[in-house]
Design an enzyme around this catalytic site. Structure first.
Site, PDB file in Angstrom:
ATOM      1  N   SER A 170       0.951  -1.129   0.145  1.00 28.31           N
ATOM      2  CA  SER A 170      -0.030   0.034  -0.107  1.00 28.31           C
ATOM      3  C   SER A 170       0.895   1.335  -0.059  1.00 28.31           C
ATOM      4  O   SER A 170       2.049   1.029   0.609  1.00 28.31           O
ATOM      5  CB  SER A 170      -0.780   0.097   1.238  1.00 28.31           C
ATOM      6  OG  SER A 170      -1.439   1.256   1.334  1.00 28.31           O
ATOM      7  N   TYR A 179      -1.722  -0.799  10.147  1.00 28.22           N
ATOM      8  CA  TYR A 179      -1.784  -1.161   8.959  1.00 28.22           C
ATOM      9  C   TYR A 179      -0.627  -0.655   8.083  1.00 28.22           C
ATOM     10  O   TYR A 179       0.086  -1.493   7.121  1.00 28.22           O
ATOM     11  CB  TYR A 179      -2.964  -0.362   8.338  1.00 28.22           C
ATOM     12  CG  TYR A 179      -3.211  -0.712   7.038  1.00 28.22           C
ATOM     13  CD1 TYR A 179      -3.844  -2.121   6.350  1.00 28.22           C
ATOM     14  CD2 TYR A 179      -2.983   0.357   5.932  1.00 28.22           C
ATOM     15  CE1 TYR A 179      -4.035  -2.057   5.218  1.00 28.22           C
ATOM     16  CE2 TYR A 179      -3.115   0.002   4.379  1.00 28.22           C
ATOM     17  CZ  TYR A 179      -3.965  -1.335   4.167  1.00 28.22           C
ATOM     18  OH  TYR A 179      -3.773  -1.298   2.884  1.00 28.22           O
TER      19      TYR A 179
END
Length: 186
Positions: free
Chosen positions: A79, A92
């Protein structure tokens, strides 16, 4: 999934299909953000275990069933949050940073196998209500639009191609240029 379940799954795949050439590690807890003062250690561990540890385990057993094939592709979905984040996304962001680092290490470790290892770091990819996005959502991207799942699919197909064996250890950012654009809110 626990390690034994993943191992059994890969064994079943090998029994049914033989050697497998492509692994796309895309399983993740992606909607988890919580203030540092409220996140528990167990919650943090769960995100790391799912996103990072899960990718490692799948890569490990993929390499086993690919042994001797001479061609393989591991594509880890990371990401843009591995390097650019917002408040309360520590778990995350850390997991995705770990995936980028894992990609780099596996690229070197698997250099004698014919397996390339790359990552894709998606930016804003809208998976639900694309038509409900506002013009200002799209204008944040130099490409003029928010991403769609097909954008990531095409990147996976590109990295999977047998002829693209010189692309190895790369982290392909697919974000419409958003991480390159400075945005100032008034």
């Amino acid at each position: 999934m626990q390690e034994e379940q993943i191992k059994a799954c890969f064994a079943q795949i090998k029994d049914q299909f033989g050697p497998v050439a492509i692994l796309i590690n895309n399983g993740a807890i992606s909607k988890f953000n919580k203030p540092l003062s409220k996140i528990t250690i167990d919650e943090f561990d769960k995100v790391i275990a799912t996103n990072l540890r899960g990718s490692f385990i799948c890569a490990k057993y993929f390499v086993e069933i690919n042994e001797g094939a001479g061609y393989g592709r591991i594509i880890n979905i990371a990401s843009t949050r591995y390097q650019q984040n917002e408040a309360d996304w520590e778990a995350y962001g850390a997991s995705k940073g770990g995936i980028v680092s894992l990609t780099n290490s596996l690229c070197v470790s698997l250099s004698n196998t014919g397996i390339t290892v790359n990552a894709i770091s998606p930016g804003w990819i809208e998976t639900q209500d694309y038509d409900d996005l506002r013009p200002e959502d799209h204008s944040q991207h130099p490409s003029g639009r928010v991403g769609k799942p097909q954008d990531i699919l095409r990147a996976c197909l590109f990295l999977s191609d047998k002829q693209n064996d010189f692309i190895n250890g790369a982290n392909l950012v697919v974000d419409g240029g958003m991480t390159k654009k400075m945005i100032y809110w008034e």
